[in-house]
Design an enzyme around this catalytic site. Structure first.
Site, PDB file in Angstrom:
ATOM      1  N   GLY A   1       0.815  -1.222   0.000  1.00  0.00           N
ATOM      2  CA  GLY A   1       0.000   0.000   0.000  1.00  0.00           C
ATOM      3  C   GLY A   1       0.844   1.265   0.000  1.00  0.00           C
TER       4      GLY A   1
ATOM      5  N   PHE B   1       0.721  -2.632   8.691  1.00  0.00           N
ATOM      6  CA  PHE B   1      -0.079  -1.608   8.009  1.00  0.00           C
ATOM      7  C   PHE B   1      -1.434  -2.144   7.564  1.00  0.00           C
ATOM      8  CE2 PHE B   1       4.345  -0.435   6.839  1.00  0.00           C
ATOM      9  CZ  PHE B   1       4.352   0.880   7.255  1.00  0.00           C
TER      10      PHE B   1
ATOM     11  N   SER C   1      -3.426   6.242  14.294  1.00  0.00           N
ATOM     12  CA  SER C   1      -3.806   7.471  13.583  1.00  0.00           C
ATOM     13  C   SER C   1      -4.114   8.570  14.582  1.00  0.00           C
ATOM     14  CB  SER C   1      -5.059   7.176  12.754  1.00  0.00           C
ATOM     15  OG  SER C   1      -5.652   8.365  12.303  1.00  0.00           O
TER      16      SER C   1
ATOM     17  N   TYR D   1     -14.039   3.388  11.661  1.00  0.00           N
ATOM     18  CA  TYR D   1     -12.610   3.298  11.345  1.00  0.00           C
ATOM     19  C   TYR D   1     -11.780   3.731  12.553  1.00  0.00           C
ATOM     20  CZ  TYR D   1      -8.022   4.794   9.737  1.00  0.00           C
ATOM     21  OH  TYR D   1      -6.669   4.989   9.631  1.00  0.00           O
TER      22      TYR D   1
ATOM     23  N   LYS E   1      -9.166   1.575  15.292  1.00  0.00           N
ATOM     24  CA  LYS E   1      -7.788   1.904  15.703  1.00  0.00           C
ATOM     25  C   LYS E   1      -7.699   1.985  17.229  1.00  0.00           C
ATOM     26  CE  LYS E   1      -5.865   2.266  11.650  1.00  0.00           C
ATOM     27  NZ  LYS E   1      -4.902   1.250  11.207  1.00  0.00           N
TER      28      LYS E   1
ATOM     29  N   PHE F   1      -0.239  11.702  11.557  1.00  0.00           N
ATOM     30  CA  PHE F   1      -1.098  12.843  11.284  1.00  0.00           C
ATOM     31  C   PHE F   1      -1.533  12.735   9.808  1.00  0.00           C
ATOM     32  CE2 PHE F   1      -1.850  15.115  15.199  1.00  0.00           C
ATOM     33  CZ  PHE F   1      -1.194  14.222  16.049  1.00  0.00           C
TER      34      PHE F   1
HETATM   35  P1  NAD Z   1      -3.355   1.420   1.915  1.00  0.00           P
HETATM   36  O1  NAD Z   1      -4.770   1.004   1.713  1.00  0.00           O
HETATM   37  O2  NAD Z   1      -2.615   1.999   0.768  1.00  0.00           O
HETATM   38  O3  NAD Z   1      -2.501   0.196   2.503  1.00  0.00           O
HETATM   39  C1  NAD Z   1      -3.086  -0.833   3.273  1.00  0.00           C
HETATM   40  C2  NAD Z   1      -2.647  -2.146   2.646  1.00  0.00           C
HETATM   41  O4  NAD Z   1      -3.179  -3.230   3.417  1.00  0.00           O
HETATM   42  C3  NAD Z   1      -3.140  -2.325   1.220  1.00  0.00           C
HETATM   43  O5  NAD Z   1      -2.050  -2.705   0.405  1.00  0.00           O
HETATM   44  C4  NAD Z   1      -4.180  -3.445   1.317  1.00  0.00           C
HETATM   45  O6  NAD Z   1      -4.229  -4.221   0.130  1.00  0.00           O
HETATM   46  C5  NAD Z   1      -3.680  -4.218   2.516  1.00  0.00           C
HETATM   47  N1  NAD Z   1      -4.708  -4.957   3.256  1.00  0.00           N
HETATM   48  C6  NAD Z   1      -5.920  -4.502   3.686  1.00  0.00           C
HETATM   49  N2  NAD Z   1      -6.551  -5.471   4.378  1.00  0.00           N
HETATM   50  C7  NAD Z   1      -5.721  -6.541   4.408  1.00  0.00           C
HETATM   51  C8  NAD Z   1      -5.819  -7.832   4.974  1.00  0.00           C
HETATM   52  N3  NAD Z   1      -6.903  -8.211   5.647  1.00  0.00           N
HETATM   53  N4  NAD Z   1      -4.786  -8.694   4.812  1.00  0.00           N
HETATM   54  C9  NAD Z   1      -3.673  -8.324   4.105  1.00  0.00           C
HETATM   55  N5  NAD Z   1      -3.539  -7.109   3.546  1.00  0.00           N
HETATM   56  C10 NAD Z   1      -4.552  -6.235   3.690  1.00  0.00           C
HETATM   57  O7  NAD Z   1      -3.348   2.436   3.153  1.00  0.00           O
HETATM   58  P2  NAD Z   1      -2.173   3.352   3.721  1.00  0.00           P
HETATM   59  O8  NAD Z   1      -2.566   4.755   3.513  1.00  0.00           O
HETATM   60  O9  NAD Z   1      -0.861   2.884   3.247  1.00  0.00           O
HETATM   61  O10 NAD Z   1      -2.351   3.054   5.276  1.00  0.00           O
HETATM   62  C11 NAD Z   1      -1.586   2.053   5.937  1.00  0.00           C
HETATM   63  C12 NAD Z   1      -2.051   1.970   7.385  1.00  0.00           C
HETATM   64  O11 NAD Z   1      -1.907   3.252   7.989  1.00  0.00           O
HETATM   65  C13 NAD Z   1      -3.514   1.594   7.554  1.00  0.00           C
HETATM   66  O12 NAD Z   1      -3.627   0.751   8.682  1.00  0.00           O
HETATM   67  C14 NAD Z   1      -4.195   2.922   7.811  1.00  0.00           C
HETATM   68  O13 NAD Z   1      -5.366   2.772   8.576  1.00  0.00           O
HETATM   69  C15 NAD Z   1      -3.122   3.659   8.582  1.00  0.00           C
HETATM   70  N6  NAD Z   1      -3.241   5.121   8.487  1.00  0.00           N
HETATM   71  C16 NAD Z   1      -3.245   5.719   7.255  1.00  0.00           C
HETATM   72  C17 NAD Z   1      -3.374   7.095   7.168  1.00  0.00           C
HETATM   73  C18 NAD Z   1      -3.407   7.786   5.817  1.00  0.00           C
HETATM   74  O14 NAD Z   1      -3.780   8.957   5.756  1.00  0.00           O
HETATM   75  N7  NAD Z   1      -3.022   7.145   4.729  1.00  0.00           N
HETATM   76  C19 NAD Z   1      -3.483   7.860   8.329  1.00  0.00           C
HETATM   77  C20 NAD Z   1      -3.458   7.220   9.567  1.00  0.00           C
HETATM   78  C21 NAD Z   1      -3.325   5.844   9.636  1.00  0.00           C
HETATM   79  C1  UD1 Z   2      -9.151  11.834   7.280  1.00  0.00           C
HETATM   80  C2  UD1 Z   2      -9.988  10.987   8.189  1.00  0.00           C
HETATM   81  C3  UD1 Z   2      -9.126  10.471   9.318  1.00  0.00           C
HETATM   82  C4  UD1 Z   2      -7.942   9.704   8.753  1.00  0.00           C
HETATM   83  C5  UD1 Z   2      -7.184  10.637   7.814  1.00  0.00           C
HETATM   84  C6  UD1 Z   2      -6.042   9.957   7.149  1.00  0.00           C
HETATM   85  C7  UD1 Z   2     -12.255  11.872   7.984  1.00  0.00           C
HETATM   86  C8  UD1 Z   2     -13.366  12.586   8.664  1.00  0.00           C
HETATM   87  N1  UD1 Z   2     -11.114  11.753   8.671  1.00  0.00           N
HETATM   88  O1  UD1 Z   2      -8.593  12.889   8.025  1.00  0.00           O
HETATM   89  O2  UD1 Z   2      -9.862   9.616  10.150  1.00  0.00           O
HETATM   90  O3  UD1 Z   2      -7.082   9.270   9.801  1.00  0.00           O
HETATM   91  O4  UD1 Z   2      -8.068  11.088   6.783  1.00  0.00           O
HETATM   92  O5  UD1 Z   2      -6.494   9.002   6.241  1.00  0.00           O
HETATM   93  O6  UD1 Z   2     -12.408  11.396   6.876  1.00  0.00           O
HETATM   94  N2  UD1 Z   2     -10.885  18.537   2.580  1.00  0.00           N
HETATM   95  C9  UD1 Z   2     -11.548  19.357   1.694  1.00  0.00           C
HETATM   96  N3  UD1 Z   2     -11.958  18.823   0.493  1.00  0.00           N
HETATM   97  C10 UD1 Z   2     -11.708  17.532   0.149  1.00  0.00           C
HETATM   98  C11 UD1 Z   2     -11.016  16.700   1.061  1.00  0.00           C
HETATM   99  C12 UD1 Z   2     -10.619  17.239   2.279  1.00  0.00           C
HETATM  100  O7  UD1 Z   2     -11.787  20.517   1.974  1.00  0.00           O
HETATM  101  O8  UD1 Z   2     -12.119  17.098  -0.947  1.00  0.00           O
HETATM  102  C13 UD1 Z   2     -10.417  19.116   3.863  1.00  0.00           C
HETATM  103  C14 UD1 Z   2     -10.984  18.439   5.092  1.00  0.00           C
HETATM  104  O9  UD1 Z   2     -12.193  19.048   5.475  1.00  0.00           O
HETATM  105  C15 UD1 Z   2      -9.850  18.642   6.099  1.00  0.00           C
HETATM  106  C16 UD1 Z   2      -8.581  18.619   5.235  1.00  0.00           C
HETATM  107  O10 UD1 Z   2      -9.015  18.911   3.920  1.00  0.00           O
HETATM  108  O11 UD1 Z   2      -9.949  19.926   6.690  1.00  0.00           O
HETATM  109  C17 UD1 Z   2      -7.884  17.265   5.254  1.00  0.00           C
HETATM  110  O12 UD1 Z   2      -8.830  16.266   4.905  1.00  0.00           O
HETATM  111  P1  UD1 Z   2      -8.407  14.730   4.671  1.00  0.00           P
HETATM  112  O13 UD1 Z   2      -7.257  14.668   3.760  1.00  0.00           O
HETATM  113  O14 UD1 Z   2      -9.638  13.986   4.306  1.00  0.00           O
HETATM  114  O15 UD1 Z   2      -7.882  14.263   6.103  1.00  0.00           O
HETATM  115  P2  UD1 Z   2      -8.613  14.339   7.532  1.00  0.00           P
HETATM  116  O16 UD1 Z   2     -10.011  14.761   7.428  1.00  0.00           O
HETATM  117  O17 UD1 Z   2      -7.720  15.105   8.433  1.00  0.00           O
END
Ligand code: NAD
Ligand code: UD1
Length: 338
Positions: free
Chosen positions: A10, A80, A124, A148, A152, A177
């Site tokens: 991912g 992840f 997260s 979601y 976590k 973040f």
């Molecule tokens: P992503 O979806 O790109 O990566 C997650 C990966 O896990 C994917 O490759 C998916 O195929 C795999 N996956 C899902 N379910 C699975 C399962 N049951 N078994 C095996 N593989 C599985 O997401 P990401 O943005 O890289 O996020 C990675 C982690 O970080 C996640 O746990 C997500 O909740 C957490 N996280 C992400 C963000 C963000 O903004 N991207 C923010 C906070 C936390």
């Molecule tokens: C979102 C998730 C949060 C998750 C995080 C990372 C929600 C409510 N929260 O956070 O749980 O951990 O992503 O994956 O979905 N925005 C716009 N227009 C858009 C998209 C976003 O104005 O089309 C604004 C949002 O209102 C926010 C900021 O951009 O103020 C960031 O948004 P986003 O990237 O979705 O992240 P979070 O909302 O912080």
């Protein structure tokens, strides 16, 4: 040293695999490819000139996990794998609890039985709910407002219970973040399946002409310009934080929460402006109603990670938007055919 990376194909996982390989670790990825493509790992290997092992499979498959632990000598697991879309989690909460909570319990049981007790978990900033003040430190109260986020928080609670039952465990709770950007090569990046929910990929898809205009969710928040404020962190900085966490867990038992953020908040309009000024791409936008569940502002105090992990974010906002754009413009269809 051998590391198992669940969800390693991912967005954050692929960048972390790259950093792990560069740091000299031996990497095995377990991913069911439900939200990713094996192409990301092919490119990670091309970029590093090193190989990793990919196993297509699910963290809920206990027999597969047992075989993986029996066949390898893993020192730590970086976890992840999981589902991550807030809106979708409200539509299908059971799938979220099954993948995220049950999947993690299953993984921890396999780890326990194999005697592997070092885990880096992707938490997260969502676990802080709507914080009473800013910046956020790790001792702030925790809460959840959607399935979601609750998944976590439940996992964090489970991991705290696990350590209370067996103090041999070393567990990092990395509270991300807002991860944005891409590797500076432009070869790996974020590849959302559908219309993006998150701000940065939405901006890049408007700029490339796939989407018409950005909807700015709310212009009346009590922030500098009325739009939401977040702590955006470059995905490469975030990935390096995982390498530091693995190092720190050697010899530091316990459950350790660490904020991985920059410590600055930027508004939505500041992000749009930074993108325009760095890439010279226009991003038409319209201010619309607030998105339900959003908070006004959220940013980290990253001091604990700085002192305990010897880690801090190095990349600037300009780096984040430039690298996000390089990835998007080089790969208009993500890992699909361009
Ligand atoms: P992503 O979806 O790109 O990566 C997650 C990966 O896990 C994917 O490759 C998916 O195929 C795999 N996956 C899902 N379910 C699975 C399962 N049951 N078994 C095996 N593989 C599985 O997401 P990401 O943005 O890289 O996020 C990675 C982690 O970080 C996640 O746990 C997500 O909740 C957490 N996280 C992400 C963000 C963000 O903004 N991207 C923010 C906070 C936390
Ligand atoms: C979102 C998730 C949060 C998750 C995080 C990372 C929600 C409510 N929260 O956070 O749980 O951990 O992503 O994956 O979905 N925005 C716009 N227009 C858009 C998209 C976003 O104005 O089309 C604004 C949002 O209102 C926010 C900021 O951009 O103020 C960031 O948004 P986003 O990237 O979705 O992240 P979070 O909302 O912080």
């Amino acid at each position: 040293m051998d590391i198992l990376v669940t969800g390693g194909a991912g967005y954050i996982g692929s960048h972390t695999c790259l950093e792990l390989l560069q740091a000299g670790y031996k990497v095995t990825v377990l991913d069911n490819l439900s939200n990713s493509s094996e192409e990301s790992l092919r490119r990670v290997q091309e970029l590093t000139g090193k190989t990793l092992t990919f196993v297509k499979g699910d963290i809920r498959d206990r027999a597969l996990l047992d075989k993986l632990f029996a066949d390898n000598d893993f020192n730590s697991v970086v976890h992840f794998a999981g589902l991550k879309a807030v809106g979708e989690s409200c539509q299908m909460p059971l799938e979220y609890y099954d993948n995220n909570v049950y999947g993690t319990v299953n993984l921890c049981m396999a780890m326990r039985d194999a005697g592997v007790k070092r885990l880096v978990f992707s938490s997260s900033a969502t676990v802080y709910g709507d914080p009473a003040s800013l910046p956020i430190t790790e001792d702030f109260p925790l809460s959840a407002t959607n399935p979601y986020g609750r998944s976590k928080l439940i996992i964090e609670d489970i991991l705290r219970d696990l350590f209370a039952s067996d103090e041999e465990w070393s567990i990092a709770l990395l509270r991300y973040f807002n991860p944005v950007g891409a590797h500076e090569s432009g070869m790996i990046g974020e590849d959302p399946n559908d219309i993006p929910n998150n701000l940065m990929p939405y901006i890049t898809q408007v700029a490339i002409g796939k989407l018409q205009q950005l909807s700015v969710f709310g212009g009346d928040y009590p922030t500098k310009d009325g739009t939401g404020v977040r702590d955006y962190i470059h995905v490469v900085d975030l990935s390096i934080g995982h390498v530091r966490a693995i190092e720190r867990l050697q010899g530091h038992k316990g459950v350790h929460p660490w904020n991985l953020g920059v410590g600055n908040g930027y508004s939505v309009l500041e992000m749009v402006e930074a993108f325009r000024s760095e890439t010279e791409q226009q991003v038409p936008y319209k201010i619309v109603d607030r998105r339900s569940g959003d908070i006004a502002a959220c940013y980290a105090n990253p001091e604990k990670a700085r002192t305990e992990l010897n880690w801090q974010a190095e990349r600037t906002l300009d780096d984040m938007v430039r690298d996000a754009w390089r990835w998007q413009s080089n790969n208009p269809n993500g890992y699909g055919h361009n």
